[in-house]
Scaffold this active site. Structure first.
Site, PDB file in Angstrom:
ATOM      1  N   SER A  76     -24.748  79.640  35.840  1.00  0.00           N
ATOM      2  CA  SER A  76     -23.548  80.223  35.234  1.00  0.00           C
ATOM      3  C   SER A  76     -23.085  79.499  33.988  1.00  0.00           C
ATOM      4  O   SER A  76     -22.349  80.072  33.175  1.00  0.00           O
ATOM      5  CB  SER A  76     -22.410  80.245  36.265  1.00  0.00           C
ATOM      6  OG  SER A  76     -22.171  78.947  36.785  1.00  0.00           O
ATOM      7  N   ASP A 366     -12.141  76.806  34.795  1.00  0.00           N
ATOM      8  CA  ASP A 366     -11.873  77.129  36.187  1.00  0.00           C
ATOM      9  C   ASP A 366     -12.247  75.919  37.048  1.00  0.00           C
ATOM     10  O   ASP A 366     -12.302  74.800  36.545  1.00  0.00           O
ATOM     11  CB  ASP A 366     -12.615  78.407  36.619  1.00  0.00           C
ATOM     12  CG  ASP A 366     -14.128  78.310  36.438  1.00  0.00           C
ATOM     13  OD1 ASP A 366     -14.658  77.187  36.346  1.00  0.00           O
ATOM     14  OD2 ASP A 366     -14.795  79.365  36.391  1.00  0.00           O
ATOM     15  N   HIS A 369     -16.353  75.444  35.634  1.00  0.00           N
ATOM     16  CA  HIS A 369     -16.901  75.654  34.290  1.00  0.00           C
ATOM     17  C   HIS A 369     -15.981  75.144  33.186  1.00  0.00           C
ATOM     18  O   HIS A 369     -14.768  75.373  33.246  1.00  0.00           O
ATOM     19  CB  HIS A 369     -17.178  77.141  34.064  1.00  0.00           C
ATOM     20  CG  HIS A 369     -18.021  77.765  35.127  1.00  0.00           C
ATOM     21  ND1 HIS A 369     -17.473  78.428  36.215  1.00  0.00           N
ATOM     22  CD2 HIS A 369     -19.362  77.805  35.283  1.00  0.00           C
ATOM     23  CE1 HIS A 369     -18.457  78.856  36.995  1.00  0.00           C
ATOM     24  NE2 HIS A 369     -19.607  78.487  36.454  1.00  0.00           N
TER      25      HIS A 369
END
Length: 392
Positions: A76, A366, A369
């Protein structure tokens, strides 16, 4: 075929900047007379040797070939939206993701704005964004200049992608094979081979394996002690890199993992009342980086004669420097995420939730990340690191 032709790429079954130019051009060896083998170790030390028949002298920038494309494999951190049409929790194509992306659009990037693949492509002068290969509106120019195969939730351990119901690292290699076939159909095998051989390939995985499978959901901890699991991950990572090289990728930048214990979610799980980085996760990160860097160095030595260049880059200390010296970079919050600081403050779990209005003050967007600002600084550090060690 005109470059504006739209291409539909179905999902497989379930499945500014001179320093930067110098960095990536230094990775390319197709026309260089010398080959320098460099590994930047996790402790900051470097190993530099000249391959047989070459020297460590750098050639002039004007003699290096233009970089036609960059490609991104990973999780991600570098997924620009390949999971958008999958049934998985590892996706980000909804607010508050993308609140600072051009147009305020949530594209599937796990950040408030751009992610490292975009920043590298832009700083190289290739294009402004690095698109996901599974986008439905790719054009020929996108294929010629590079795409991302990275998928949120992926890792070198096959179990990692199963838990996240996402594409595995092996699935990403299948996407790459699909890409090669598609490009060959459009422009012919000769041009396809040239794009691949002169392109630069980045691989950014391993974090989900360590955090999810060993710590958060300790499935692998019941099968391995930490050194044994790290050995398993390193073996899987090297096999992935060998396969990528066998498929035609000549220039590979292998990135280690960041200080995982400093992610807000991992600090929360660690229970530190003072919000300090969780030490066992950072120790696991360092152990993995130390072992995999040595194996990448060995692999590079084995394959340099064929014109390949496989280089390990440490990002552990690049991000740790931001965390330890936030004021130097204009950050105010080190240990909290702009969208929250638990494992449930990321991906689908924060869909349409509100975020802090001042993301520029945060290192983390978050629970896991970083923000675009943090990514941008780390990418610049990576570029400087590459320019320094690969230009010797």
């Amino acid at each position: 075929m005109a470059s504006s032709q739209s291409l539909t790429t179905p999902c497989l079954r379930g499945r500014a900047h001179a320093p930067c130019c110098r960095f990536v051009r230094a990775l390319l060896v197709a026309t260089a007379a010398a080959l320098v083998v460099v590994v930047v170790h996790a402790d900051g030390a470097t190993t530099t040797t000249a391959a047989a028949g070459g020297s460590a002298a750098a050639t002039d920038d004007h003699q290096r070939p233009k970089i036609p494309a960059i490609f991104m494999f990973g999780d991600s951190i570098v997924d620009p939206g390949n999971n958008n049409n999958r049934f998985t929790e590892a996706k980000a194509n909804f607010p508050p993701y993308g609140q600072d992306f051009p147009g305020g659009v949530a594209t599937g990037r796990f950040s408030n704005g751009l992610v490292p693949g975009d920043l590298l492509a832009s700083k190289l002068g290739i294009k402004e964004l690095l698109p996901p290969f599974l986008s439905s509106d790719l054009e020929l120019k996108d294929l010629l200049t590079g795409v991302a195969f990275a998928c949120g939730g992926s890792g070198y351990d096959p179990l990692t992608s199963k838990l996240a119901t996402t594409l595995s690292s092996d699935d990403q290699l299948e996407l790459f094979q699909d890409y090669k076939q598609k490009l060959t159909t459009l422009v012919g095998e000769k041009e396809m081979t040239q794009v691949i051989s002169q392109g630069v390939f980045f691989t950014v995985m391993g974090s989900n394996d360590i955090v999810n499978n060993y710590f958060t959901l300790p499935i692998r901890r019941h099968e391995y002690d930490l050194p044994s699991y790290v050995d398993f991950l390193v073996s899987s990572a090297i096999n992935f890199t060998k396969t990528l090289n066998d498929m035609g990728a000549k220039n590979i930048a292998f990135l280690g993992v960041p200080p995982l214990g400093c992610c807000p979610s991992q600090i929360t799980l660690g229970g530190s009342p003072s919000r300090q980085c969780e030490p066992s996760r950072n120790q696991a990160s360092q152990l993995y980086n130390s072992r995999v860097s040595k194996e990448i160095e060995r692999l590079n030595a084995e394959r340099s004669a064929s014109g390949s260049k496989i280089v390990y880059f440490d990002i552990y200390y690049n991000l740790l420097d931001l965390i330890q010296n936030p004021a130097s970079y204009g950050f105010k919050d080190v240990s909290e995420g702009c969208c929250g600081s638990t494992v449930l403050n990321a991906a689908v779990f924060i869909a349409y939730h509100s975020a802090c209005p001042n993301a520029i003050d945060y290192i983390f967007w978050d629970g896991f990340h970083p923000t675009e600002k943090a990514y941008n600084i780390v990418v610049d550090k990576l570029i400087q690191q590459g320019s320094k060690y690969l230009m010797m």
